[in-house]
Design an enzyme around this catalytic site. Sequence first.
Site, PDB file in Angstrom:
ATOM      1  N   TRP A 150      -0.056  -1.871   3.013  1.00  0.00           N
ATOM      2  CA  TRP A 150       1.203  -1.491   3.666  1.00  0.00           C
ATOM      3  C   TRP A 150       1.291  -1.908   5.121  1.00  0.00           C
ATOM      4  O   TRP A 150       2.343  -1.787   5.732  1.00  0.00           O
ATOM      5  CB  TRP A 150       1.372   0.030   3.563  1.00  0.00           C
ATOM      6  CG  TRP A 150       0.082   0.768   3.828  1.00  0.00           C
ATOM      7  CD1 TRP A 150      -0.784   1.248   2.875  1.00  0.00           C
ATOM      8  CD2 TRP A 150      -0.530   1.051   5.085  1.00  0.00           C
ATOM      9  NE1 TRP A 150      -1.886   1.815   3.465  1.00  0.00           N
ATOM     10  CE2 TRP A 150      -1.757   1.712   4.831  1.00  0.00           C
ATOM     11  CE3 TRP A 150      -0.179   0.823   6.418  1.00  0.00           C
ATOM     12  CZ2 TRP A 150      -2.621   2.145   5.851  1.00  0.00           C
ATOM     13  CZ3 TRP A 150      -1.036   1.241   7.430  1.00  0.00           C
ATOM     14  CH2 TRP A 150      -2.234   1.890   7.139  1.00  0.00           C
ATOM     15  N   ASN A 151       0.199  -2.360   5.721  1.00  0.00           N
ATOM     16  CA  ASN A 151       0.262  -2.593   7.175  1.00  0.00           C
ATOM     17  C   ASN A 151       0.967  -3.901   7.543  1.00  0.00           C
ATOM     18  O   ASN A 151       1.593  -4.023   8.583  1.00  0.00           O
ATOM     19  CB  ASN A 151      -1.132  -2.521   7.807  1.00  0.00           C
ATOM     20  CG  ASN A 151      -2.109  -3.498   7.219  1.00  0.00           C
ATOM     21  OD1 ASN A 151      -1.986  -3.879   6.057  1.00  0.00           O
ATOM     22  ND2 ASN A 151      -3.083  -3.922   7.994  1.00  0.00           N
ATOM     23  N   LYS A 174       0.730  -6.987  -7.066  1.00  0.00           N
ATOM     24  CA  LYS A 174       1.017  -5.550  -6.923  1.00  0.00           C
ATOM     25  C   LYS A 174       1.012  -5.273  -5.428  1.00  0.00           C
ATOM     26  O   LYS A 174      -0.033  -5.232  -4.784  1.00  0.00           O
ATOM     27  CB  LYS A 174      -0.022  -4.663  -7.608  1.00  0.00           C
ATOM     28  CG  LYS A 174       0.451  -3.206  -7.636  1.00  0.00           C
ATOM     29  CD  LYS A 174      -0.660  -2.179  -7.665  1.00  0.00           C
ATOM     30  CE  LYS A 174      -1.321  -1.954  -6.346  1.00  0.00           C
ATOM     31  NZ  LYS A 174      -0.446  -1.328  -5.295  1.00  0.00           N
ATOM     32  N   GLU A 249     -10.403  -9.342   1.290  1.00  0.00           N
ATOM     33  CA  GLU A 249     -10.160  -9.269   2.734  1.00  0.00           C
ATOM     34  C   GLU A 249     -10.143  -7.792   3.077  1.00  0.00           C
ATOM     35  O   GLU A 249      -9.146  -7.110   2.866  1.00  0.00           O
ATOM     36  CB  GLU A 249      -8.834  -9.976   3.042  1.00  0.00           C
ATOM     37  CG  GLU A 249      -8.746 -10.440   4.478  1.00  0.00           C
ATOM     38  CD  GLU A 249      -8.233  -9.347   5.380  1.00  0.00           C
ATOM     39  OE1 GLU A 249      -9.069  -8.585   5.913  1.00  0.00           O
ATOM     40  OE2 GLU A 249      -7.019  -9.228   5.536  1.00  0.00           O
ATOM     41  N   CYS A 283      -6.094  -5.159  10.531  1.00  0.00           N
ATOM     42  CA  CYS A 283      -7.526  -5.275  10.180  1.00  0.00           C
ATOM     43  C   CYS A 283      -8.308  -6.078  11.210  1.00  0.00           C
ATOM     44  O   CYS A 283      -9.499  -5.863  11.378  1.00  0.00           O
ATOM     45  CB  CYS A 283      -7.689  -5.862   8.785  1.00  0.00           C
ATOM     46  SG  CYS A 283      -6.891  -7.446   8.596  1.00  0.00           S
ATOM     47  N   GLU A 380     -13.690   2.037  11.379  1.00  0.00           N
ATOM     48  CA  GLU A 380     -12.441   1.379  11.777  1.00  0.00           C
ATOM     49  C   GLU A 380     -11.354   2.438  12.010  1.00  0.00           C
ATOM     50  O   GLU A 380     -11.003   3.180  11.081  1.00  0.00           O
ATOM     51  CB  GLU A 380     -12.032   0.473  10.619  1.00  0.00           C
ATOM     52  CG  GLU A 380     -10.762  -0.283  10.824  1.00  0.00           C
ATOM     53  CD  GLU A 380     -10.431  -1.182   9.624  1.00  0.00           C
ATOM     54  OE1 GLU A 380     -10.723  -0.784   8.477  1.00  0.00           O
ATOM     55  OE2 GLU A 380      -9.882  -2.266   9.854  1.00  0.00           O
TER      56      GLU A 380
HETATM   57  P1  NAD Z   1      -6.667   3.076   0.499  1.00  0.00           P
HETATM   58  O1  NAD Z   1      -7.968   2.469   0.797  1.00  0.00           O
HETATM   59  O2  NAD Z   1      -6.609   3.974  -0.687  1.00  0.00           O
HETATM   60  O3  NAD Z   1      -5.518   1.978   0.308  1.00  0.00           O
HETATM   61  C1  NAD Z   1      -5.487   0.750   0.985  1.00  0.00           C
HETATM   62  C2  NAD Z   1      -4.618  -0.200   0.166  1.00  0.00           C
HETATM   63  O4  NAD Z   1      -5.261  -0.490  -1.051  1.00  0.00           O
HETATM   64  C3  NAD Z   1      -3.274   0.408  -0.228  1.00  0.00           C
HETATM   65  O5  NAD Z   1      -2.280  -0.586  -0.138  1.00  0.00           O
HETATM   66  C4  NAD Z   1      -3.446   0.862  -1.651  1.00  0.00           C
HETATM   67  O6  NAD Z   1      -2.241   0.754  -2.383  1.00  0.00           O
HETATM   68  C5  NAD Z   1      -4.458  -0.129  -2.169  1.00  0.00           C
HETATM   69  N1  NAD Z   1      -5.332   0.442  -3.182  1.00  0.00           N
HETATM   70  C6  NAD Z   1      -5.968   1.628  -3.147  1.00  0.00           C
HETATM   71  N2  NAD Z   1      -6.715   1.801  -4.249  1.00  0.00           N
HETATM   72  C7  NAD Z   1      -6.539   0.705  -5.010  1.00  0.00           C
HETATM   73  C8  NAD Z   1      -7.050   0.276  -6.255  1.00  0.00           C
HETATM   74  N3  NAD Z   1      -7.928   1.009  -6.950  1.00  0.00           N
HETATM   75  N4  NAD Z   1      -6.631  -0.915  -6.736  1.00  0.00           N
HETATM   76  C9  NAD Z   1      -5.784  -1.701  -6.053  1.00  0.00           C
HETATM   77  N5  NAD Z   1      -5.273  -1.355  -4.871  1.00  0.00           N
HETATM   78  C10 NAD Z   1      -5.660  -0.176  -4.338  1.00  0.00           C
HETATM   79  O7  NAD Z   1      -6.229   4.017   1.678  1.00  0.00           O
HETATM   80  P2  NAD Z   1      -5.144   3.945   2.822  1.00  0.00           P
HETATM   81  O8  NAD Z   1      -5.025   5.348   3.314  1.00  0.00           O
HETATM   82  O9  NAD Z   1      -3.910   3.271   2.418  1.00  0.00           O
HETATM   83  O10 NAD Z   1      -5.874   3.097   3.929  1.00  0.00           O
HETATM   84  C11 NAD Z   1      -7.151   3.550   4.381  1.00  0.00           C
HETATM   85  C12 NAD Z   1      -7.928   2.485   5.024  1.00  0.00           C
HETATM   86  O11 NAD Z   1      -7.798   1.250   4.360  1.00  0.00           O
HETATM   87  C13 NAD Z   1      -7.495   2.169   6.432  1.00  0.00           C
HETATM   88  O12 NAD Z   1      -8.041   3.072   7.315  1.00  0.00           O
HETATM   89  C14 NAD Z   1      -8.056   0.814   6.631  1.00  0.00           C
HETATM   90  O13 NAD Z   1      -9.395   0.900   7.026  1.00  0.00           O
HETATM   91  C15 NAD Z   1      -8.007   0.201   5.258  1.00  0.00           C
HETATM   92  N6  NAD Z   1      -6.908  -0.766   5.149  1.00  0.00           N
HETATM   93  C16 NAD Z   1      -7.213  -2.042   5.434  1.00  0.00           C
HETATM   94  C17 NAD Z   1      -6.225  -3.000   5.392  1.00  0.00           C
HETATM   95  C18 NAD Z   1      -6.524  -4.420   5.733  1.00  0.00           C
HETATM   96  O14 NAD Z   1      -5.632  -5.134   6.150  1.00  0.00           O
HETATM   97  N7  NAD Z   1      -7.750  -4.889   5.514  1.00  0.00           N
HETATM   98  C19 NAD Z   1      -4.932  -2.626   5.054  1.00  0.00           C
HETATM   99  C20 NAD Z   1      -4.650  -1.305   4.737  1.00  0.00           C
HETATM  100  C21 NAD Z   1      -5.662  -0.364   4.782  1.00  0.00           C
END
Ligand code: NAD
Length: 476
Positions: A150-151, A174, A249, A283, A380
Amino acid sequence: MSYGAPALFINGTTRTDTRGGADVINPATGDVIGRVPFAAAAELDEAIGAAANAFPAWAKMPAYDRGVILRKAAGLVRERVNDIARILTLEQGKVLAEARGEVLASAEVFEWYAEEGRRNYGRLVPARAGGIRQMVVSEPVGPAVAFTPWNFPAITPARKIGGALAAGCTLVLKAAEETPGTAFELVRAFADAGLPAGVLNLVFGVPSEVSAHLIASPQIRKVSFTGSVAVGKGLVRLCAENLQRTTMELGGHAPVIVCGDFDPEIAGKVAAGGKYRNAGQVCVAPSRFFVHESIFEKFTERFVAYAKGLKVGDGLTEGITMGPLANDRRLQAMDKFVADAEKRGGKVRAGGKRIGNRGFFFEPTVVTDLPDDALLMTSEPFGPVAPIVPFKDLDEVIARANSLSVGLAGYAFTKSTAAAEKLAANLRVGMLGINTLAIANPETPFGGVKESGNGSEGGVEGLQAYLEAKLVAQMG
Ligand code: NAD
């Protein structure tokens, strides 16, 4: 233009009448602005089937012709930039100027891949005997799936769509359920550009269920994910079953090393500008600031002044320079980082708390006097909280910067060529900016080392990620 109605897109048609879904929230107000439909299992199978059926013809289409479609879609995204940027800000929160920049950068990614796809060269390898020709050709790996967060609701899907389609792969995307509208607009641009049905499909659902379902299909040959380290590891485990190729990533915690020979005013301003972009939810955000003790106070004062000067509010409002966090999970995480910092003796030099109780706003925050094992130095933050700590010696700070299990981006500021060379040779990161924070371009690889993931998006590497080598040895 209002927020609109994001839909699934499967085999060339949009679908909205599916099983339930989720509300889409405007993070600046907390209000529900729309609904995202979720795909049923049968629709996920349909998307896989569509991508598999469309693959042979798309893979065989000349790269030049695929490029024409990619460029046409890019043109439509450019034409629609104001509408798409508004949707992005409404669902994600970042200020409109940043959203506009992101949408235009996505068009540029499609344009770059349109050209790079034409440079998928093979090679001839000299044979050991006469009369034999050994040809190495690169072929698209097959139907792919991609999961985006979502970022960056535009640029992250764009990197995956661009790489896959230019290489000749078909894709089931997705995108994040929290920011579905932007992804839908990108996909719509491809549909309007004449993309054949089934080449690009868009689904939403419960992330863990959708990813498990899609990856379980042996028809899917490639999985690309952007998100957290924990989720990335889980997806790689799922990929072991069918041995799909992966591009992961994942997270980082980018060190910024500011040497004593650099102007602390310039470094403080540039570093803070990078840190608070997208409210720190990036990120590759500069996020652990190691500053030489001789300029520590001056750098920190400049950084704090920048943080205090930011105008936090609704990203659609003129003059606002930092929007809300994207969801309330980030607010809770920020509280945890600040509470741990205070417990560990940290001094909060700016901000430190939530702003109001409508929307997900958090003050641009600066913390000093932290030990290296404080939560803010080891995890992070993914938000607008910045730790600044001093260092004495370059070798010592390189070891501290390398001490985490992640290694995505890193940055350094120095006027010394010797120091720059030492930093470039010894920092364990996938991308290093020296005296610049500009490290993400369509033509350069974007990816990390260690637990920040594997593979790269962008650059020739971004295309290679969707290709596999085939040797053809021919006698006579
Ligand atoms: P999260 O880790 O649950 O989700 C991060 C993303 O992954 C979301 O878009 C979610 O829809 C997707 N996701 C989650 N579980 C999944 C699965 N089993 N299969 C496929 N997609 C899945 O938690 P969050 O609260 O959204 O974010 C928490 C942390 O994730 C942040 O603090 C950050 O460290 C990391 N993050 C990193 C990036 C990046 O650009 N690398 C982007 C978003 C979040």
